[in-house]
Structures are given as C-alpha cells and as structure tokens.
Design a protein around this motif. Structure first.
Motif, PDB file in Angstrom:
ATOM      1  N   GLU A  12     -37.045   9.313  49.299  1.00 31.49           N
ATOM      2  CA  GLU A  12     -37.267   8.597  48.034  1.00 31.49           C
ATOM      3  C   GLU A  12     -36.333   7.394  47.880  1.00 31.49           C
ATOM      4  O   GLU A  12     -36.552   6.544  47.023  1.00 31.49           O
ATOM      5  CB  GLU A  12     -37.089   9.547  46.845  1.00 31.49           C
ATOM      6  CG  GLU A  12     -38.177  10.581  46.723  1.00 31.49           C
ATOM      7  CD  GLU A  12     -37.972  11.827  47.593  1.00 31.49           C
ATOM      8  OE1 GLU A  12     -38.857  12.699  47.582  1.00 31.49           O
ATOM      9  OE2 GLU A  12     -36.944  11.952  48.286  1.00 31.49           O
ATOM     10  N   ASP A  13     -35.282   7.326  48.717  1.00 33.19           N
ATOM     11  CA  ASP A  13     -34.359   6.187  48.671  1.00 33.19           C
ATOM     12  C   ASP A  13     -34.834   5.027  49.535  1.00 33.19           C
ATOM     13  O   ASP A  13     -34.219   3.962  49.533  1.00 33.19           O
ATOM     14  CB  ASP A  13     -32.961   6.625  49.114  1.00 33.19           C
ATOM     15  CG  ASP A  13     -32.321   7.590  48.126  1.00 33.19           C
ATOM     16  OD1 ASP A  13     -32.693   7.563  46.936  1.00 33.19           O
ATOM     17  OD2 ASP A  13     -31.466   8.388  48.549  1.00 33.19           O
ATOM     18  N   ASP A  82     -41.255   0.834  41.429  1.00 32.31           N
ATOM     19  CA  ASP A  82     -40.216   1.839  41.598  1.00 32.31           C
ATOM     20  C   ASP A  82     -40.873   3.198  41.344  1.00 32.31           C
ATOM     21  O   ASP A  82     -41.525   3.370  40.316  1.00 32.31           O
ATOM     22  CB  ASP A  82     -39.099   1.573  40.582  1.00 32.31           C
ATOM     23  CG  ASP A  82     -37.961   2.573  40.634  1.00 32.31           C
ATOM     24  OD1 ASP A  82     -38.055   3.589  41.355  1.00 32.31           O
ATOM     25  OD2 ASP A  82     -36.957   2.339  39.938  1.00 32.31           O
ATOM     26  N   ASN A  84     -39.601   5.812  40.383  1.00 31.25           N
ATOM     27  CA  ASN A  84     -39.041   6.432  39.177  1.00 31.25           C
ATOM     28  C   ASN A  84     -39.308   5.618  37.920  1.00 31.25           C
ATOM     29  O   ASN A  84     -38.904   6.001  36.838  1.00 31.25           O
ATOM     30  CB  ASN A  84     -37.538   6.652  39.355  1.00 31.25           C
ATOM     31  CG  ASN A  84     -37.245   7.610  40.481  1.00 31.25           C
ATOM     32  OD1 ASN A  84     -37.869   8.660  40.599  1.00 31.25           O
ATOM     33  ND2 ASN A  84     -36.314   7.250  41.349  1.00 31.25           N
ATOM     34  N   LYS A  87     -45.309   4.502  35.175  1.00 31.15           N
ATOM     35  CA  LYS A  87     -46.527   4.685  35.965  1.00 31.15           C
ATOM     36  C   LYS A  87     -47.719   4.892  35.040  1.00 31.15           C
ATOM     37  O   LYS A  87     -47.566   5.323  33.908  1.00 31.15           O
ATOM     38  CB  LYS A  87     -46.382   5.910  36.889  1.00 31.15           C
ATOM     39  CG  LYS A  87     -45.339   5.724  37.987  1.00 31.15           C
ATOM     40  CD  LYS A  87     -45.133   6.961  38.808  1.00 31.15           C
ATOM     41  CE  LYS A  87     -44.176   7.966  38.236  1.00 31.15           C
ATOM     42  NZ  LYS A  87     -42.857   7.490  37.879  1.00 31.15           N
ATOM     43  N   GLU A 108     -40.789  12.635  33.287  1.00 32.54           N
ATOM     44  CA  GLU A 108     -39.971  12.855  34.478  1.00 32.54           C
ATOM     45  C   GLU A 108     -39.044  11.671  34.713  1.00 32.54           C
ATOM     46  O   GLU A 108     -39.486  10.545  34.814  1.00 32.54           O
ATOM     47  CB  GLU A 108     -40.866  13.058  35.710  1.00 32.54           C
ATOM     48  CG  GLU A 108     -41.865  14.187  35.573  1.00 32.54           C
ATOM     49  CD  GLU A 108     -41.234  15.542  35.337  1.00 32.54           C
ATOM     50  OE1 GLU A 108     -40.129  15.798  35.860  1.00 32.54           O
ATOM     51  OE2 GLU A 108     -41.838  16.353  34.618  1.00 32.54           O
ATOM     52  N   LYS A 109     -37.739  11.957  34.793  1.00 29.25           N
ATOM     53  CA  LYS A 109     -36.775  10.899  35.070  1.00 29.25           C
ATOM     54  C   LYS A 109     -36.793  10.526  36.549  1.00 29.25           C
ATOM     55  O   LYS A 109     -36.591   9.378  36.908  1.00 29.25           O
ATOM     56  CB  LYS A 109     -35.375  11.337  34.668  1.00 29.25           C
ATOM     57  CG  LYS A 109     -35.212  11.483  33.163  1.00 29.25           C
ATOM     58  CD  LYS A 109     -33.774  11.708  32.794  1.00 29.25           C
ATOM     59  CE  LYS A 109     -33.509  12.022  31.366  1.00 29.25           C
ATOM     60  NZ  LYS A 109     -34.349  11.514  30.346  1.00 29.25           N
ATOM     61  N   LYS A 110     -37.025  11.508  37.401  1.00 23.61           N
ATOM     62  CA  LYS A 110     -37.085  11.294  38.846  1.00 23.61           C
ATOM     63  C   LYS A 110     -38.474  11.678  39.337  1.00 23.61           C
ATOM     64  O   LYS A 110     -39.082  12.603  38.820  1.00 23.61           O
ATOM     65  CB  LYS A 110     -36.045  12.162  39.574  1.00 23.61           C
ATOM     66  CG  LYS A 110     -34.618  11.778  39.282  1.00 23.61           C
ATOM     67  CD  LYS A 110     -34.164  10.733  40.242  1.00 23.61           C
ATOM     68  CE  LYS A 110     -32.691  10.447  40.075  1.00 23.61           C
ATOM     69  NZ  LYS A 110     -32.287   9.271  40.799  1.00 23.61           N
ATOM     70  N   ALA A 111     -38.942  10.989  40.355  1.00 22.84           N
ATOM     71  CA  ALA A 111     -40.265  11.278  40.913  1.00 22.84           C
ATOM     72  C   ALA A 111     -40.149  11.498  42.422  1.00 22.84           C
ATOM     73  O   ALA A 111     -40.552  10.651  43.212  1.00 22.84           O
ATOM     74  CB  ALA A 111     -41.226  10.141  40.608  1.00 22.84           C
ATOM     75  N   PRO A 112     -39.579  12.638  42.834  1.00 19.71           N
ATOM     76  CA  PRO A 112     -39.528  12.913  44.273  1.00 19.71           C
ATOM     77  C   PRO A 112     -40.947  13.095  44.815  1.00 19.71           C
ATOM     78  O   PRO A 112     -41.893  13.338  44.062  1.00 19.71           O
ATOM     79  CB  PRO A 112     -38.712  14.205  44.372  1.00 19.71           C
ATOM     80  CG  PRO A 112     -38.831  14.845  43.034  1.00 19.71           C
ATOM     81  CD  PRO A 112     -39.019  13.720  42.045  1.00 19.71           C
ATOM     82  N   LEU A 116     -44.427  13.921  42.727  1.00 22.43           N
ATOM     83  CA  LEU A 116     -45.418  12.848  42.626  1.00 22.43           C
ATOM     84  C   LEU A 116     -46.768  13.328  43.174  1.00 22.43           C
ATOM     85  O   LEU A 116     -47.814  13.083  42.568  1.00 22.43           O
ATOM     86  CB  LEU A 116     -44.919  11.625  43.394  1.00 22.43           C
ATOM     87  CG  LEU A 116     -45.538  10.274  43.126  1.00 22.43           C
ATOM     88  CD1 LEU A 116     -45.543   9.916  41.656  1.00 22.43           C
ATOM     89  CD2 LEU A 116     -44.811   9.206  43.924  1.00 22.43           C
TER      90      LEU A 116
END
Length: 133
Positions: A12-13, A82, A84, A87, A108-112, A116
């Motif tokens: 994800e990075d 991005d 995260n 969307k 969701e703060k993070k979208a791994p 997703l």
C-alpha cells in the motif's frame, strides 16, 4: 548485534498507480473469478466522471469494470489519487450512464488491499451480480 533484515515496505506504500495496476486490479479480477464470472474486463484510466446529467471536464482516476459482455458496468473513483483518500462508486447496466455517484469506504481511514477488495466485492454483490445471491 543482530542483523535483522529491514522490513519490506507494505504494498500500500507503493505509488498510487503502481498499487492499483499491480495489486488491486489483479486481486479484483481474481475475486470476481472466484464468484464464477470469468467474463470481466478491468481498466484503470483518468477520465471525467461518467454520471448522467453531470457536466464536468475534471478528470479522476477510475477503475472501470465491465462484466457479462458489458451488460454490467461499475466505476470505482479515486478523487485524491490516493488509496486512503476520498473514493466513490457508480454502476450501470446495458451500457447506460450511471445516474448516481455514491461515496465509498467513507468510514475507513486506511484502505489496505484486502479491505479495498472486500468492500468492492461487497458493493458488487449488493447489486446481485454474482450467481447464488
């Protein structure tokens, strides 16, 4: 002294487009195939929103999906370039333009990758597009 190997960066990075093209699209295609649909075309493009009645030339990254000989289409929009970021989601049938733009994964703060994929499959499943539901 221990010589620990440095931890590999999370997928994800990776840069946004690389993550989508190398991980999300292949993962989504595999998840859809597991639901019994092999007739799926997925693309990733930066285009204006295809919402009926909306006139804007601003372009956004979109994962576009066509299923079952193009009779079912969906778009997953990434407004901030991005995973995260903000969307949206839309769907249509029989090559019509979608009439509604829905927010997607807003809590969701993070979208791994796994989340997703899960949310995308849940949204497609809600349309009753997969056999057995």
């Amino acid at each position: 002294m221990s010589s620990k190997k440095p931890k590999a960066p999370a997928i994800e990075d990776k840069p946004f487009t690389e993550f989508i093209e190398q991980h999300f699209i292949p993962g989504l295609k595999e998840a859809i195939a597991k639901k019994g649909i092999s007739d799926v075309e997925l693309s990733f493009k930066k285009e204006p929103l295809p919402i009926a009645g909306l006139s804007t030339n601003e372009q956004y990254w979109q994962v576009k999906g066509n299923l079952q000989a193009g009779t079912r289409q969906f778009n997953l929009y990434f407004f901030d370039e991005d995973i995260n970021g903000k969307k949206g989601f839309s769907y249509a049938v029989n090559d019509l333009k979608p009439s509604t733009l829905e927010s997607f994964m807003i809590d969701e703060k993070k979208a791994p990758l796994d989340l997703l994929l899960l949310y995308t499959m849940q949204r497609l499943n809600a349309q009753k597009w997969f056999s057995g539901n």
